[in-house]
Design a protein around this motif. Structure first.
Motif, PDB file in Angstrom:
ATOM      1  N   PRO A 234       0.838  -1.204   0.000  1.00  0.00           N
ATOM      2  CA  PRO A 234       0.000   0.000   0.000  1.00  0.00           C
ATOM      3  C   PRO A 234       0.873   1.254   0.000  1.00  0.00           C
ATOM      4  O   PRO A 234       1.959   1.248   0.578  1.00  0.00           O
ATOM      5  CB  PRO A 234      -0.784  -0.106   1.310  1.00  0.00           C
ATOM      6  CG  PRO A 234      -0.768  -1.546   1.666  1.00  0.00           C
ATOM      7  CD  PRO A 234       0.517  -2.091   1.128  1.00  0.00           C
ATOM      8  N   ASN A 235       0.385   2.277  -0.678  1.00  0.00           N
ATOM      9  CA  ASN A 235       1.020   3.595  -0.690  1.00  0.00           C
ATOM     10  C   ASN A 235       2.319   3.722  -1.466  1.00  0.00           C
ATOM     11  O   ASN A 235       2.967   4.752  -1.412  1.00  0.00           O
ATOM     12  CB  ASN A 235       1.263   4.107   0.743  1.00  0.00           C
ATOM     13  CG  ASN A 235      -0.039   4.534   1.377  1.00  0.00           C
ATOM     14  OD1 ASN A 235      -0.896   5.105   0.710  1.00  0.00           O
ATOM     15  ND2 ASN A 235      -0.206   4.192   2.638  1.00  0.00           N
ATOM     16  N   VAL A 236       2.703   2.689  -2.196  1.00  0.00           N
ATOM     17  CA  VAL A 236       3.918   2.846  -3.003  1.00  0.00           C
ATOM     18  C   VAL A 236       3.625   3.677  -4.254  1.00  0.00           C
ATOM     19  O   VAL A 236       4.547   4.153  -4.917  1.00  0.00           O
ATOM     20  CB  VAL A 236       4.528   1.486  -3.422  1.00  0.00           C
ATOM     21  CG1 VAL A 236       5.087   0.757  -2.210  1.00  0.00           C
ATOM     22  CG2 VAL A 236       3.523   0.631  -4.160  1.00  0.00           C
ATOM     23  N   GLY A 237       2.324   3.823  -4.570  1.00  0.00           N
ATOM     24  CA  GLY A 237       1.964   4.679  -5.713  1.00  0.00           C
ATOM     25  C   GLY A 237       1.362   3.935  -6.898  1.00  0.00           C
ATOM     26  O   GLY A 237       1.500   4.383  -8.030  1.00  0.00           O
ATOM     27  N   SER A 239      -1.914   3.382  -7.627  1.00  0.00           N
ATOM     28  CA  SER A 239      -3.012   4.132  -8.258  1.00  0.00           C
ATOM     29  C   SER A 239      -2.476   5.342  -8.991  1.00  0.00           C
ATOM     30  O   SER A 239      -2.944   5.675 -10.081  1.00  0.00           O
ATOM     31  CB  SER A 239      -4.024   4.622  -7.223  1.00  0.00           C
ATOM     32  OG  SER A 239      -4.214   3.659  -6.253  1.00  0.00           O
ATOM     33  N   SER A 240      -1.476   5.977  -8.384  1.00  0.00           N
ATOM     34  CA  SER A 240      -0.902   7.159  -9.042  1.00  0.00           C
ATOM     35  C   SER A 240      -0.290   6.774 -10.381  1.00  0.00           C
ATOM     36  O   SER A 240      -0.421   7.496 -11.368  1.00  0.00           O
ATOM     37  CB  SER A 240       0.177   7.788  -8.162  1.00  0.00           C
ATOM     38  OG  SER A 240      -0.322   8.000  -6.867  1.00  0.00           O
ATOM     39  N   ARG A 284      -5.403  -5.321  -2.874  1.00  0.00           N
ATOM     40  CA  ARG A 284      -4.275  -4.499  -2.484  1.00  0.00           C
ATOM     41  C   ARG A 284      -3.932  -4.620  -0.991  1.00  0.00           C
ATOM     42  O   ARG A 284      -2.792  -4.806  -0.620  1.00  0.00           O
ATOM     43  CB  ARG A 284      -4.604  -3.043  -2.824  1.00  0.00           C
ATOM     44  CG  ARG A 284      -3.401  -2.211  -3.044  1.00  0.00           C
ATOM     45  CD  ARG A 284      -3.806  -0.900  -3.645  1.00  0.00           C
ATOM     46  NE  ARG A 284      -4.227  -1.055  -5.042  1.00  0.00           N
ATOM     47  CZ  ARG A 284      -4.825  -0.106  -5.725  1.00  0.00           C
ATOM     48  NH1 ARG A 284      -5.126   1.026  -5.158  1.00  0.00           N
ATOM     49  NH2 ARG A 284      -5.129  -0.301  -6.979  1.00  0.00           N
ATOM     50  N   LYS A 342       8.573   7.311  -7.024  1.00  0.00           N
ATOM     51  CA  LYS A 342       8.823   8.452  -6.127  1.00  0.00           C
ATOM     52  C   LYS A 342      10.290   8.877  -6.141  1.00  0.00           C
ATOM     53  O   LYS A 342      10.822   9.309  -5.118  1.00  0.00           O
ATOM     54  CB  LYS A 342       8.388   8.143  -4.681  1.00  0.00           C
ATOM     55  CG  LYS A 342       6.948   7.638  -4.552  1.00  0.00           C
ATOM     56  CD  LYS A 342       6.440   7.710  -3.136  1.00  0.00           C
ATOM     57  CE  LYS A 342       5.102   6.985  -2.997  1.00  0.00           C
ATOM     58  NZ  LYS A 342       4.536   6.999  -1.671  1.00  0.00           N
ATOM     59  N   ASP A 344      11.359  11.396  -7.313  1.00  0.00           N
ATOM     60  CA  ASP A 344      11.407  12.856  -7.184  1.00  0.00           C
ATOM     61  C   ASP A 344      11.730  13.291  -5.755  1.00  0.00           C
ATOM     62  O   ASP A 344      12.160  14.411  -5.529  1.00  0.00           O
ATOM     63  CB  ASP A 344      10.056  13.446  -7.614  1.00  0.00           C
ATOM     64  CG  ASP A 344       8.905  12.870  -6.803  1.00  0.00           C
ATOM     65  OD1 ASP A 344       8.347  13.568  -5.969  1.00  0.00           O
ATOM     66  OD2 ASP A 344       8.571  11.675  -7.003  1.00  0.00           O
ATOM     67  N   LEU A 345      11.546  12.396  -4.794  1.00  0.00           N
ATOM     68  CA  LEU A 345      11.778  12.770  -3.390  1.00  0.00           C
ATOM     69  C   LEU A 345      13.282  12.872  -3.087  1.00  0.00           C
ATOM     70  O   LEU A 345      14.106  12.287  -3.784  1.00  0.00           O
ATOM     71  CB  LEU A 345      11.131  11.736  -2.457  1.00  0.00           C
ATOM     72  CG  LEU A 345       9.591  11.673  -2.519  1.00  0.00           C
ATOM     73  CD1 LEU A 345       9.068  10.507  -1.691  1.00  0.00           C
ATOM     74  CD2 LEU A 345       8.980  12.987  -2.038  1.00  0.00           C
ATOM     75  N   SER A 368       8.705   8.719 -11.525  1.00  0.00           N
ATOM     76  CA  SER A 368       7.924   9.452 -10.542  1.00  0.00           C
ATOM     77  C   SER A 368       6.518   9.578 -11.113  1.00  0.00           C
ATOM     78  O   SER A 368       6.308  10.261 -12.117  1.00  0.00           O
ATOM     79  CB  SER A 368       8.508  10.836 -10.300  1.00  0.00           C
ATOM     80  OG  SER A 368       7.519  11.638  -9.660  1.00  0.00           O
ATOM     81  N   ALA A 369       5.617   8.857 -10.480  1.00  0.00           N
ATOM     82  CA  ALA A 369       4.234   8.911 -10.952  1.00  0.00           C
ATOM     83  C   ALA A 369       3.687  10.315 -10.752  1.00  0.00           C
ATOM     84  O   ALA A 369       2.901  10.812 -11.540  1.00  0.00           O
ATOM     85  CB  ALA A 369       3.384   7.896 -10.192  1.00  0.00           C
TER      86      ALA A 369
HETATM   87  P1  GDP Z   1      -1.181   2.896  -3.777  1.00  0.00           P
HETATM   88  O1  GDP Z   1      -1.741   2.575  -2.434  1.00  0.00           O
HETATM   89  O2  GDP Z   1      -0.022   2.015  -4.071  1.00  0.00           O
HETATM   90  O3  GDP Z   1      -2.184   2.903  -4.880  1.00  0.00           O
HETATM   91  O4  GDP Z   1      -0.561   4.351  -3.693  1.00  0.00           O
HETATM   92  P2  GDP Z   1      -1.177   5.738  -4.156  1.00  0.00           P
HETATM   93  O5  GDP Z   1      -1.099   5.868  -5.622  1.00  0.00           O
HETATM   94  O6  GDP Z   1      -2.491   5.922  -3.529  1.00  0.00           O
HETATM   95  O7  GDP Z   1      -0.109   6.744  -3.547  1.00  0.00           O
HETATM   96  C1  GDP Z   1       0.177   6.806  -2.178  1.00  0.00           C
HETATM   97  C2  GDP Z   1       0.734   8.169  -1.865  1.00  0.00           C
HETATM   98  O8  GDP Z   1       1.997   8.368  -2.495  1.00  0.00           O
HETATM   99  C3  GDP Z   1      -0.132   9.322  -2.324  1.00  0.00           C
HETATM  100  O9  GDP Z   1      -0.125  10.318  -1.345  1.00  0.00           O
HETATM  101  C4  GDP Z   1       0.556   9.808  -3.583  1.00  0.00           C
HETATM  102  O10 GDP Z   1       0.312  11.177  -3.834  1.00  0.00           O
HETATM  103  C5  GDP Z   1       1.996   9.546  -3.271  1.00  0.00           C
HETATM  104  N1  GDP Z   1       2.765   9.306  -4.494  1.00  0.00           N
HETATM  105  C6  GDP Z   1       2.523   8.441  -5.471  1.00  0.00           C
HETATM  106  N2  GDP Z   1       3.470   8.493  -6.413  1.00  0.00           N
HETATM  107  C7  GDP Z   1       4.359   9.426  -6.036  1.00  0.00           C
HETATM  108  C8  GDP Z   1       5.561   9.953  -6.606  1.00  0.00           C
HETATM  109  O11 GDP Z   1       6.030   9.582  -7.672  1.00  0.00           O
HETATM  110  N3  GDP Z   1       6.213  10.910  -5.881  1.00  0.00           N
HETATM  111  C9  GDP Z   1       5.752  11.383  -4.702  1.00  0.00           C
HETATM  112  N4  GDP Z   1       6.444  12.295  -4.105  1.00  0.00           N
HETATM  113  N5  GDP Z   1       4.617  10.911  -4.147  1.00  0.00           N
HETATM  114  C10 GDP Z   1       3.936   9.956  -4.791  1.00  0.00           C
END
Ligand code: GDP
Length: 466
Positions: A234-237, A239-240, A284, A342, A344-345, A368-369
């Motif tokens: 979760p939260n790796v990005g 959906s983004s 997920r 990510k 970009d961090l 970087s999504a």
């Molecule tokens: P999922 O749970 O894997 O689907 O993750 P999400 O897409 O919901 O993203 C989780 C968090 O990470 C969100 O707050 C996004 O804005 C952030 N996020 C996703 N991709 C990136 C990225 O490339 N760079 C940064 N800085 N944050 C990201």
């Protein structure tokens, strides 16, 4: 082949059910003009005869109640210049289920019957207006998921594959004619093909068929698309990433084969490949603990995937969970692409090289999504992986259907047999059997030699009204 019964007038709604600007009711068969003239009153009272291929404004009148059913446009396409090569009538009613259905019911009450799925196209085939591979391409045009898929289907509709088949068949026919002549009139002194000529001709057909088969994997991908699963904690990005890939609203929605139109799948277009991203939303949450990978649903979607995108969060390093997931993916030995997201961090903790060391995964990419960087390379990599590095192959004829591929495989076998026969010094009937079989198998693709149950199967894929 005798399964024509075009004394029957068939009718169906040609547009999807539901509210829309217009709906089209279509009718085909010899008596369709007779039926329409019983219920259609053109606005122009002086009109005595409706011309072919012209649209007329007027009313559909219920002959029993004398009431107006709808204001419509009607056109007659007289045989043979119509989709089915029979007399075809199209009635453009106002959009809406009730109006169109009322018109359809009137047609039925006057002797038409409801068309079976694909029956209009089937008639076009049976009446010789298009061949079988063209008929099949009609459904591929309707269901094309990307421009590329549409382009291939249109080429097939325009007869590109048919022409190639005709060409190959005529070469085989020439050989057959020669063999037959030799058997029947061995002493005649006619200009004959030499054994070498025959061998050369067989080899050239062999070469062409081999290429067509080789291209068919690609064709299947363009027509049917591939399954991609995005996986990661979760939260790796995830959906983004999905949203980023959809950035140009390139998702398209399509019906999938079946009798109903209500199953809808979403595809994104990556280099012309329809990519179905498997929604891992439901699974997920189970992925944070690797033991739960045993959860059947997630396991199953991974098993069914053509390609797996495994997403890592650069700012978190490779966690214990990631490690275990990676081990699981390594064991699965599926095509996998690791995506370090990510980047970009500031606090990037994952080094691409380290990831490459601990996995036997095909490719590792950094993106970087959020900033939408690295996506072009990601798409290009997906394309390369799907086509095993042969993305820019020449634009040859591409066989898209399993049925065609199978027929070509049979053709190849027969030609190999024939060449073998030649090499062992035999000609005559031995040779003729194999060449004939190759010729017949080619004919299956265009429908010249095809069984009725195969036809039924092909046309049952269509929707009613097509
Ligand atoms: P999922 O749970 O894997 O689907 O993750 P999400 O897409 O919901 O993203 C989780 C968090 O990470 C969100 O707050 C996004 O804005 C952030 N996020 C996703 N991709 C990136 C990225 O490339 N760079 C940064 N800085 N944050 C990201």
């Amino acid at each position: 082949m005798n399964f024509m019964n075009n004394e029957d007038v068939i009718a169906a709604l040609a547009t999807p059910l539901g509210e829309g600007g217009i709906a089209i009711v279509r009718m085909s068969g010899n008596d369709s003009e007779k039926i329409i003239t019983k219920i259609f009153k053109p606005r122009n009272k002086k009109l005595t005869e409706l011309k072919s291929h012209v649209q007329y404004l007027g009313n559909i009148i219920n002959p029993e109640s004398n009431q107006v059913v709808d204001e419509v446009l009607v056109s007659i396409m007289r045989a043979p210049r119509s989709f089915t090569a029979e007399d075809v009538v199209e009635i453009y009613t106002h959009g809406g289920v009730v109006v169109a259905r009322k018109v359809l019911e009137l047609l039925i009450s006057l002797g038409a019957r409801i068309a079976e799925p694909g029956e209009f196209t089937k008639r076009a085939f049976l009446n010789g207006r298009i061949d079988l591979s063209q008929a099949e391409s009609v459904i591929d045009v309707i269901r094309a998921k990307t421009d590329k898929g549409l382009g291939l289907a249109l080429k097939q509709l325009q007869g590109e594959l048919s022409n190639k088949i005709t060409e190959l068949r005529s070469v085989l026919l020439e050989i057959l004619a020669h063999i037959e002549a030799e058997i029947d009139f061995p002493d005649e002194d006619i200009e004959m093909l030499s054994i070498d000529d025959i061998r050369e001709k067989l080899k050239s057909v062999h070469e062409e068929v081999k290429n067509l088969i080789a291209e068919s994997d690609r064709g299947k991908i363009y027509r049917e698309g591939i399954n991609v699963v995005i996986i990661g904690r979760p939260n790796v990005g995830k959906s983004s990433l999905l949203n980023a890939l959809l950035r140009e609203k390139r998702a398209i929605v399509t019906d999938i084969p079946g009798t109903t139109r209500d199953i809808i799948e979403e595809y994104i277009n990556i280099g012309g490949i329809p990519v179905k991203i498997v929604d891992t939303a439901g699974i997920r949450d189970t992925l944070d603990e690797v033991e739960k990978i045993g959860v059947e649903k997630s396991k199953q979607s991974l098993q069914e995937a053509d390609l797996i995108l495994f997403v890592l969060d650069a700012s978190e390093g490779i966690t214990e969970d990631d490690q275990q997931l990676l081990t699981y993916l390594n064991e699965m030995a599926k095509q996998t692409l690791i995506i370090i997201n990510k980047v970009d961090l500031d606090n990037v903790k994952i080094d691409k090289n380290d990831v490459e060391k601990i996995s036997n995964v095909d490719k590792v990419l950094e993106i970087s999504a959020k900033e939408r960087t690295g996506l072009d390379l990601l798409e290009k990599t997906v394309e390369e992986m799907v086509f095993q590095g042969e993305v820019n192959a020449q634009e040859n004829i591409i066989v898209t259907r399993a049925r065609h591929r199978q027929a070509f495989i049979e053709v190849l076998k027969s030609i190999e047999e024939a060449l073998h026969t030649l090499d062992s010094g035999m000609t005559g009937e031995f040779l003729s059997i194999d060449v004939k079989s190759a010729w017949e198998n080619l004919g299956k693709i265009t429908g010249e030699t095809v069984e009725e149950d195969v036809l039924d199967k092909i046309f049952s894929e269509f929707c009613i009204g097509k």
